[in-house]
Structures are given as C-alpha cells and as structure tokens.
Design an enzyme around this catalytic site. Structure first.
Site, PDB file in Angstrom:
ATOM      1  N   LYS A 241       6.238  21.969  35.908  1.00  0.00           N
ATOM      2  CA  LYS A 241       7.216  20.996  35.404  1.00  0.00           C
ATOM      3  C   LYS A 241       6.582  19.607  35.491  1.00  0.00           C
ATOM      4  O   LYS A 241       6.413  19.053  36.570  1.00  0.00           O
ATOM      5  CB  LYS A 241       8.498  21.006  36.235  1.00  0.00           C
ATOM      6  CG  LYS A 241       9.590  20.148  35.593  1.00  0.00           C
ATOM      7  CD  LYS A 241      10.655  19.684  36.562  1.00  0.00           C
ATOM      8  CE  LYS A 241      10.309  18.439  37.300  1.00  0.00           C
ATOM      9  NZ  LYS A 241      10.156  17.217  36.486  1.00  0.00           N
TER      10      LYS A 241
ATOM     11  N   SER B  95       7.965  11.544  46.277  1.00  0.00           N
ATOM     12  CA  SER B  95       8.410  10.675  47.380  1.00  0.00           C
ATOM     13  C   SER B  95       8.665  11.488  48.652  1.00  0.00           C
ATOM     14  O   SER B  95       8.931  12.698  48.598  1.00  0.00           O
ATOM     15  CB  SER B  95       9.694   9.949  46.985  1.00  0.00           C
ATOM     16  OG  SER B  95      10.773  10.867  46.983  1.00  0.00           O
TER      17      SER B  95
ATOM     18  N   GLU C  17       7.227   2.082  51.676  1.00  0.00           N
ATOM     19  CA  GLU C  17       6.385   2.246  50.492  1.00  0.00           C
ATOM     20  C   GLU C  17       7.001   1.451  49.338  1.00  0.00           C
ATOM     21  O   GLU C  17       8.077   1.797  48.847  1.00  0.00           O
ATOM     22  CB  GLU C  17       6.271   3.723  50.115  1.00  0.00           C
ATOM     23  CG  GLU C  17       5.337   3.933  48.937  1.00  0.00           C
ATOM     24  CD  GLU C  17       5.070   5.404  48.651  1.00  0.00           C
ATOM     25  OE1 GLU C  17       6.032   6.183  48.649  1.00  0.00           O
ATOM     26  OE2 GLU C  17       3.898   5.750  48.426  1.00  0.00           O
TER      27      GLU C  17
ATOM     28  N   CYS D  62      -0.263   6.751  45.759  1.00  0.00           N
ATOM     29  CA  CYS D  62      -0.045   7.046  47.173  1.00  0.00           C
ATOM     30  C   CYS D  62      -1.285   6.706  47.994  1.00  0.00           C
ATOM     31  O   CYS D  62      -1.242   6.732  49.212  1.00  0.00           O
ATOM     32  CB  CYS D  62       0.355   8.506  47.367  1.00  0.00           C
ATOM     33  SG  CYS D  62      -0.920   9.650  46.870  1.00  0.00           S
TER      34      CYS D  62
END
Lengths: 502, 147
Positions: free
Chosen positions: A182, A235, A402, A291
C-alpha cells in the site's frame, strides 16, 4: 533555469494492481496534488477492505508456485526489474518530484537508493543460504534452512514514496514470499510505475500486488490472518500504538520504523566549513521530512572556558545561518533549486505551529523561513524556508519532538557527557552524528550513544542497502530491521534439520 | 540579478550541453571542411561518449545522502562554452581555432568542477577529470593538425 519536462500529463485515476491485472477500485477518489504548483496530478482510490482481501487471496494463491520457483529464476525477474528501473530512471525521478515536491537531485538520489535495494536482493541465491555442520553427534548432521513464510504487507510513507517500499519489497519477493503493497495515498504514483515495471519484468501474477488506500486497507492488512508480517515506515504513534501492537496481538512479524529526533554534535576540533556544508543537506534536505534529518545541532565546548565556548557557538551559529539563508527554493524540476516545498499545506501548518511555539518558549529566531522567496512563480502555500532557532534548551518542544520540517535548533553543551545525556533524555533513537577530528571522541560517541545509526562527520546516516536500517527506542518497534541480512532473516523462517541415516 | 544556485543536477545538465555543443561544432566542421572530416567526426563521437560518461557516473552514484545540492557553491555556469556555431565564410584555420578555444575552456571547466566536487563520491570528480583530459588531449591534436 528551465523547468524539466513533466512526465505526468493530465489527471489519471489510479488503479490497483491485483493478481497481475489493473483494476478500478470501488472506493472514493482523493486528489494527488503537486505541492509546488498545487495542481492535481492524479486521483487515487481509497480502496475497500474487500479489494484488499482479493489482493491477499491472489498473493496467497501465487505463493506456493513462487516459493517453488528456484531462487535463480526469481532473481532473474529482479535483474529485469533493475534494468527497467534504470531505463526509466529519469522519469521515475521526475514523478517523485511532482508527487512529493523534493528537488530533482533528491529524487534521483532516491531512485538510485531504491535500485540499490533491488541490486542487493538479486544476491539472494547466496544471501539466503543456510548453514550446515557435519557430525554434531556421531553420524549426525545438522543444518539450517531459510524458508519463506507467505504473504507480507508493506505500508509506505509519504516522505520517500519510491525508495522506502523497496527497502522491503525486492527482498520479500526474492526470498520467495509474495507481497501486498500500500503506497502512501499522498504520493502513490512512483509505486504504481514500479508495479507496471514489475509486471513488464515478468514477475508472475499475484506475487507483487498494489492496493491504494488509507486506514481501511491498513486495518485490513493488520487483521488479515493470511498476512504473515507487516513492514511499516511512518510516525511513532501509528507505528507503536497501532502497527506494532496489532501485529503482536495477531502474531505477525513486524518491522515498524518510526519517528526521530536526531542530534548532531559539533566538537571544538570539527572542520567547520565541511561540517556546515554537510549540515545543510542533513537539516534541510527533503525539506526536513526525513527520519534521518538532523534537527538539533549541539555545539560542544569540551575543554573550553565559558567565553571560548560562547565564541565557538557564535561562530557556528553565524556560519550555519549564513549557509541556510542562501538555500534556493522553488519547484524541484528546476535544477537550480536546493529545497522544495513540504508535502502539503497541512504539514506546513503543523511545522509553523512548532515555530510559533518555539517563539513563545523563548527561542532566539535566527532565521525565519515563514515568508519564503521562491525561484519562479509558484504558490507559496506549501513552501517553508529554512528556519533556525538559537539558544534552544532541551525542554523546548522543537528540541524534543519530531518537527519533520526545515527547522534547526542550535543548542549548547559544556562537554560530550552533557550532549549525550541530552540525546538519551530524548525518547527517539534513530540517528546521531558527531563532527570532530578526534578519534577517541568519535569512538566514545559511537560506543555510548543509544541510537541505531551513528554518523562520524556524516550528517545523514543513511545505511546502504546491504546494511540494516537500524533504529532504537521510540524510533523502531520490532526485532529485525529493514535492508541487508536482517530483512532477509525477517522474510524467512529458520528451519533446523538434524539428520541421521541408519 | 539574482544569483543562480548551482546544484549537481545543473552541472550535469551543463556538461551535457557542453558536449552536445562541441559535438555539433565538429559535425559542422566535418561537413564544411572535408579535409578534416574523418578527424572531426571522430572528435564528435568522443564528445558524445564524454556526455554519456558524466551522465552515467552521476546517475549511478548520486544518493539522497550526498551533498548534491551544495557541492558547487560559488560556481557560475555561463553559456559561452557551447555557443560555438561556426560563422558563415569562416576559413578552416579559423574554424579549427574556434574549436581549440572551446577545448581549452572545456578542459579548464572540468578541472574546476572536479576540484569542487571532491566531497562527492570519488567517481564523480574522476569522471570530470577524465572528460577534462579528453578535451585537453583533443586540444593538442587540434593544434597539431595541418592548417
């Protein structure tokens, strides 16, 4: 500079790729918007659970034959895929720029990294080999065989729409598994193109499936008993509280690579011009949506007096701001651009709220990117310029959380111990860097810091395809990481045979 | 005027235009001055090879982790290197002189970008040096041609 030709013309409605066929979805459509121009470039379906189920059934049905296909024959499909990716290198790169917003250099870099995953996976006949030991007891031999497991689900993030699913997909397929992938519904186009190439490469129907969608598809993957494992990048709240937890409940294998807050230490003996140049890519590359992006720059005054430390900090801050303020922004298909927009307007709003909060918390705004100046005539809605805060304390939100945008926090630490304590006080553990000429400091840093990826005079610690993409603490949930030998172990079960002949 | 930033992508595109321009010049030279036809056609082929070398090296070594956007700070990319169409009525000696000027400028340009790209993966400055050497050697061969 002239804008490179856009490979996406018109507004196509994307299809799912299930069992070797391209199919319309019954689900509602969502616009895919180029964040630099705000033009809609495609419509992506938000597929239903029943469509996902059909893809899983197709993958399950394809698995026995694919598993029995000799590894050499499997990797020949991947060699052809690699060649097709090379032939389409430029088009794939431009698609990424259009769907995500990153610069063309960044997109080409992402394409190369993705192709490298396929290249490494073609080594499966060697990499997947087991182990044998004769005479573990009298006349008894013992050996280990690595066997595939079945169907795996891969859930891609928006920040690296081309590369990240390839951290997993070629390894899963090379080891004899089948996949349902996906892509991010925000930027699914490059994955659709890869699936077209996988089909052209002769990967059999049902082995490589793509289902567009959102939460319903993810939920379906997590609850489907035929899916043996999930690879997720996204996340921390989703990766930890949804993906990891649900995989635990349903007994699935899981690689859940999550958020980050990466620190870079500048020691007094660092090569400052090279450090600053490296930091520009690290802090502001991909508009900070990485990240592995560094976001806290800690100026360490090891062995310095307070005055010397302050002077050193000022020197770094001035050089950093001077470089950051020169970064050119605009549409990534303009080759003179160094930074593109954030993926969408909502993400920009979120980053802006961090900037506002940092101001309220007393941060010293050294460079304000909120009124970006663009090269070319584009709507500024999703653009945010490099933003730098000075004298940031570890308890401020921009130092702890973050931000996922082009915002740098400059901090001070009296020595390396204090800097490492800052890193350890943060819940994330994805990456950390040190800039120094001192081998002992570098070695101490590497030894002590609880982060999965360590850079020594490297700002962006991106492991190559043949090494695992590591991560610790709230940055990773699972046991084995993506890429390299670890992901091959993830996609295989170790079966041990102990054999004696009478 | 706004200063143009120079990224790895823009340098590679510039190299391609430079090599295409040089190749076009030699093809034109071969067409107009058949005495130099064989040599000039071979030179044009070399230019196309250099373009491929540089492009391939860039595409095969660029990764999202290198400082591609910032490696060429301070470099200015003009356009005179490839604005080299031969004027009508030019003599063979003048045309060869124009080619020599192009080769000298191109060789110097490649040396410059090779020096600036030391921080990138080694194959990138290596490819620039190789392309620059080709231009320098061609300059020598041009100057040894009978006029």
């Amino acid at each position: 500079m002239a804008i490179l030709d856009e490979p996406i013309k018109g507004v196509a409605t994307l299809q799912n790729y299930i069992d070797g066929s391209w199919e319309d979805s019954e689900g509602p459509l969502r616009d895919v918007v180029n964040p630099a121009t705000l033009k809609t470039i495609a419509r992506v379906p938000i597929s239903t659970k029943s469509e996902l189920r059909r893809a899983v059934e197709a993958a399950q049905a394809a698995y026995p034959d694919w598993r029995r296909t000799p590894p050499l024959a499997r990797v020949r499909c991947l060699f052809r895929l690699k060649e097709l990716l090379e032939q389409n290198f430029e088009e794939l790169s431009r698609i990424q720029t259009m769907e995500h917003g990153k610069t063309i250099d960044e997109s080409r870099g992402e394409t190369r990294r993705g192709i490298e995953m396929v290249e490494v996976a073609t080594g499966i006949p060697s990499l997947m080999m087991g182990q044998t030991l004769e005479d573990v007891s009298s006349g008894i031999d013992e050996y280990l065989i690595r066997q595939p497991l079945g169907v795996f689900g891969i859930i891609g993030p928006y920040n690296f729409p081309f590369m990240v699913p390839l951290w997993f997909a070629p390894f899963a397929v090379a080891t004899g598994n089948t996949i349902v992938l996906k892509p991010s519904s925000e930027d699914p186009l490059s994955q659709i193109h890869i699936a077209e190439l996988a089909e052209e490469a002769g990967i059999p129907a049902g082995v490589w499936n793509v289902v567009n969608g959102g939460r319903e598809v993810v939920d379906g993957m997590l609850s489907d008993p035929d899916i043996k494992g999930i690879c997720f990048v996204g996340s921390t709240p989703v990766g930890r509280d949804v993906i990891y937890k649900r995989c635990g409940e349903t007994g699935k294998r899981v690689i859940s690579q999550c958020g980050a807050k990466n620190f870079a230490l500048v020691m007094p003996d660092a090569d400052i011009p090279k450090t600053i140049a490296t930091c520009m890519t690290s802090f502001f590359g991909n508009a900070g949506q990485r990240c592995l992006a560094n976001s806290n720059l800690v100026v360490v005054g090891q062995g310095m007096s307070a005055d010397e430390h302050e002077a050193f900090y000022q020197q770094i801050a001035e050089a950093f701001v001077a470089s950051a303020s020169k970064i050119s922004m605009g549409y990534g298909l303009d080759e003179s651009i160094q930074m593109g927009p954030l993926r969408d307007v909502e993400k920009k709003r979120r980053v802006m709220s961090y900037i506002e909060q940092a101001e309220r918390e007393g941060g010293q705004l050294l460079l304000d990117g909120r009124t970006p100046k663009l090269m070319g005539d584009y709507p500024t809605d999703a653009f945010l310029g490099p933003t730098v805060f000075g004298k940031v304390s570890p308890d401020m939100a921009i130092a702890r959380e973050e931000v996922f945008g082009p915002v740098a926090a400059l901090m001070k630490a009296t020595d390396m111990n204090e800097a490492i304590e800052m890193i350890h006080a943060n819940p994330f553990g994805n990456a950390a860097s040190i800039f120094t000429s001192n081998g002992k400091w570098a070695r101490d840093f590497q030894y002590r810091v609880e982060c999965g990826n360590i850079g020594v005079n490297i700002g962006l610690v991106a492991p190559m395809a043949f090494f695992p993409f590591s991560g610790m603490k709230d940055s990773f949930f699972g046991t084995l990481h993506g890429q390299g030998q670890e992901v091959i172990r993830f996609f295989t079960e170790s079966k041990v045979v102990i054999q004696r002949w009478f | 005027m706004e200063e143009q930033t120079v990224t790895a992508a823009s340098v590679i595109t510039f190299c391609g235009l430079l090599e295409d321009g040089a190749a076009a010049l030699y093809e034109e030279l071969a067409r107009r001055f058949p005495a130099y036809g064989e040599q000039a056609t071979a030179f044009a082929k070399e230019c196309r090879k250099s373009k491929l070398l540089v492009l391939r090296t860039y595409q095969e070594t660029i990764t999202d982790a290198i400082e591609a956007g910032y490696a060429f700070g301070g470099l200015r990319l003009g356009d005179p290197l490839f604005g080299v169409a031969l004027d009508e009525g030019m003599s063979a000696a003048e045309a060869l002189g124009q080619a020599s000027a192009l080769e000298a400028a191109a060789a110097a340009f490649y040396v410059d970008i090779a020096d600036r790209s030391q921080a990138l993966l080694a194959t990138i400055p290596g490819a620039f040096r190789r392309a620059g050497r080709t231009h320098a050697q061609r300059l020598q061969r041009l100057e040894s041609l009978p006029r």
